[in-house]
Structures are given as C-alpha cells and as structure tokens.
Scaffold this active site. Structure first.
Site, PDB file in Angstrom:
ATOM      1  N   TYR A 152     -28.350  -7.756   8.009  1.00 26.50           N
ATOM      2  CA  TYR A 152     -28.200  -8.899   8.910  1.00 26.50           C
ATOM      3  C   TYR A 152     -28.834  -8.652  10.283  1.00 26.50           C
ATOM      4  O   TYR A 152     -28.476  -9.337  11.250  1.00 26.50           O
ATOM      5  CB  TYR A 152     -26.723  -9.266   9.062  1.00 26.50           C
TER       6      TYR A 152
ATOM      7  N   ASN B 170     -17.928 -17.651   3.865  1.00 28.57           N
ATOM      8  CA  ASN B 170     -18.471 -18.836   3.177  1.00 28.57           C
ATOM      9  C   ASN B 170     -19.023 -18.503   1.783  1.00 28.57           C
ATOM     10  O   ASN B 170     -19.908 -19.172   1.275  1.00 28.57           O
ATOM     11  CB  ASN B 170     -19.490 -19.552   4.056  1.00 28.57           C
TER      12      ASN B 170
ATOM     13  N   GLU C 244     -35.492  -9.175   0.738  1.00 24.42           N
ATOM     14  CA  GLU C 244     -34.065  -8.983   0.432  1.00 24.42           C
ATOM     15  C   GLU C 244     -33.863  -8.450  -0.991  1.00 24.42           C
ATOM     16  O   GLU C 244     -32.954  -7.649  -1.224  1.00 24.42           O
ATOM     17  CB  GLU C 244     -33.311 -10.301   0.641  1.00 24.42           C
TER      18      GLU C 244
ATOM     19  N   HIS D 193     -24.340 -15.752   0.026  1.00 23.35           N
ATOM     20  CA  HIS D 193     -25.577 -15.651   0.812  1.00 23.35           C
ATOM     21  C   HIS D 193     -26.728 -16.077  -0.084  1.00 23.35           C
ATOM     22  O   HIS D 193     -26.707 -15.816  -1.289  1.00 23.35           O
ATOM     23  CB  HIS D 193     -25.818 -14.197   1.259  1.00 23.35           C
TER      24      HIS D 193
ATOM     25  N   LYS E 272     -19.952 -13.048  -1.653  1.00 26.06           N
ATOM     26  CA  LYS E 272     -19.376 -12.326  -0.506  1.00 26.06           C
ATOM     27  C   LYS E 272     -17.928 -11.892  -0.764  1.00 26.06           C
ATOM     28  O   LYS E 272     -17.283 -12.370  -1.708  1.00 26.06           O
ATOM     29  CB  LYS E 272     -19.466 -13.228   0.728  1.00 26.06           C
TER      30      LYS E 272
HETATM   31  P1  ADP Z   1     -26.778 -18.934   6.024  1.00 23.61           P
HETATM   32  O1  ADP Z   1     -25.923 -17.885   5.330  1.00 23.61           O
HETATM   33  O2  ADP Z   1     -26.376 -20.335   5.630  1.00 23.61           O
HETATM   34  O3  ADP Z   1     -28.252 -18.678   5.875  1.00 23.61           O
HETATM   35  P2  ADP Z   1     -27.025 -17.897   8.740  1.00 23.61           P
HETATM   36  O4  ADP Z   1     -28.192 -17.105   8.240  1.00 23.61           O
HETATM   37  O5  ADP Z   1     -27.222 -18.737   9.956  1.00 23.61           O
HETATM   38  O6  ADP Z   1     -26.445 -18.848   7.591  1.00 23.61           O
HETATM   39  O7  ADP Z   1     -25.824 -16.912   9.048  1.00 23.61           O
HETATM   40  C1  ADP Z   1     -25.567 -15.798   8.237  1.00 23.61           C
HETATM   41  C2  ADP Z   1     -24.079 -15.710   7.997  1.00 23.61           C
HETATM   42  O8  ADP Z   1     -23.416 -15.451   9.247  1.00 23.61           O
HETATM   43  C3  ADP Z   1     -23.402 -16.993   7.489  1.00 23.61           C
HETATM   44  O9  ADP Z   1     -23.543 -17.196   6.103  1.00 23.61           O
HETATM   45  C4  ADP Z   1     -21.966 -16.762   7.893  1.00 23.61           C
HETATM   46  O10 ADP Z   1     -21.307 -15.830   7.013  1.00 23.61           O
HETATM   47  C5  ADP Z   1     -22.148 -16.103   9.261  1.00 23.61           C
HETATM   48  N1  ADP Z   1     -22.154 -17.094  10.357  1.00 23.61           N
HETATM   49  C6  ADP Z   1     -23.137 -17.975  10.656  1.00 23.61           C
HETATM   50  N2  ADP Z   1     -22.818 -18.732  11.716  1.00 23.61           N
HETATM   51  C7  ADP Z   1     -21.591 -18.322  12.105  1.00 23.61           C
HETATM   52  C8  ADP Z   1     -20.696 -18.711  13.148  1.00 23.61           C
HETATM   53  N3  ADP Z   1     -21.012 -19.693  14.007  1.00 23.61           N
HETATM   54  N4  ADP Z   1     -19.507 -18.080  13.245  1.00 23.61           N
HETATM   55  C9  ADP Z   1     -19.182 -17.080  12.385  1.00 23.61           C
HETATM   56  N5  ADP Z   1     -19.974 -16.645  11.380  1.00 23.61           N
HETATM   57  C10 ADP Z   1     -21.162 -17.267  11.226  1.00 23.61           C
HETATM   58 MG    MG Z   2     -29.398 -17.065   6.538  1.00 23.32          MG
END
Ligand code: ADP
Ligand code: MG
Length: 140
Positions: free
Chosen positions: A51, A114, A128, A117, A11
């Site tokens: 997304y 974070n 994807e 992905h 990212k």
């Molecule tokens: P993951 O990437 O671990 O699969 P999710 O699919 O739930 O997590 O969420 C997609 C992305 O959205 C996350 O990697 C993060 O960048 C963002 N995200 C998820 N939850 C939050 C939150 N509570 N606040 C802000 N950004 C979030």
């Molecule tokens: Mg996810």
C-alpha cells in the site's frame, strides 16, 4: 475486449467471517476465473510495501494494521476486461456508496474493512500479481 488478469485480495474482515466462498461465488458468477489463489498472513513490512502509494494518506497506518490483523486470500482473476469487471463486481470503496449486489455493498463492514482489494489498472495488476505470485503458481 481483451483477456486480462487482475489481482484480488479477500481482506481480513471477510476471512474472519468465513466469506471466502461467498465472495468467490460472486466473482465466478460475473465471469471471472480464479486462476491462482492462496491464503496468507501479511507482515507489517509487506502490507506497507503493498500500500506504499497511500503512505501519505491519513488512513495508511490504520490500513496496514487492518490488513495484518488476520489472514487474507490473494488471487489472480482472469477474464475479458478483468481489471474493470472486477472493480465493477467489487463496488465502490465506501460500501455506503456501492451499488446493490456488489461484493462491498453485500459484505463490507466499513470504508476500511471493505472485504476486497482489486487492481485499478492493467499496469498495476501486473505489478501486484508479481508481488504475490510466481509464474508457476498461476494456471490459466
Ligand atoms: P480501493 O480499494 O477501492 O481501490 P483505495 O485504493 O482508495 O480504494 O484505498 C485502498 C484501501 O484503503 C481501501 O480499499 C480501504 O480499505 C482503505 N481506505 C480508503 N479510503 C479510506 C478512508 N477514507 N478511511 C479509511 N480507510 C480507507
Ligand atoms: Mg486502490
């Protein structure tokens, strides 16, 4: 155990800090092979589409803004149980909850920024991967 493929994205928070190689080293050390990789800038439309499952979430518009804020590196990873293995190497969504040694524990700035992905199921991995790559760009 099954040989699988999964989609990974490094990212914008990580490309900004020049961490592509450091993240790739952790992926490879875990036994994942990078069988396709390219650096690109997501448009707002493409980030929204990628997304779309999160479009009702409060963080959706901020997430789209973040994912378009700089370059990303999209990758196809291959290995035994690659989908689950990559999720394990990535660590929990919230870096505060991620296990020591995971990519997110080591590098993530926040629950949003974070660093990586990873697809969450083999079915989504297929969708994807096709979102970003044509067959001739993937060399297993
Ligand atoms: P993951 O990437 O671990 O699969 P999710 O699919 O739930 O997590 O969420 C997609 C992305 O959205 C996350 O990697 C993060 O960048 C963002 N995200 C998820 N939850 C939050 C939150 N509570 N606040 C802000 N950004 C979030
Ligand atoms: Mg996810």
């Amino acid at each position: 155990m099954a040989l699988e493929r999964t989609l990974s994205i490094i990212k914008p928070d990580a490309t900004r800090r020049n961490l592509t190689g450091a993240i790739n080293a952790l992926l490879e050390a875990a036994g994942l092979r990078i069988i396709a990789q390219k650096r690109l800038r997501l448009s707002e439309a493409r980030a929204k589409e990628f997304y779309a499952v999160h479009k009702e979430r409060l963080f959706y518009s901020d997430l789209v803004k973040f994912m378009t804020s700089g370059p990303v590196v999209v990758q196809v990873l291959e290995g035994e149980d690659a989908v689950l293995l990559n999720r394990k190497v990535m660590g929990a969504t919230d870096p505060a909850l991620a296990v020591e040694g995971t990519i997110r524990k080591t590098f993530a700035e926040s629950i949003e920024a974070n660093s990586v992905h990873g697809s969450d199921s083999p079915d989504n991995a297929k969708i994807e991967i096709e979102f970003f790559f044509s067959q001739d760009e993937i060399v297993g």
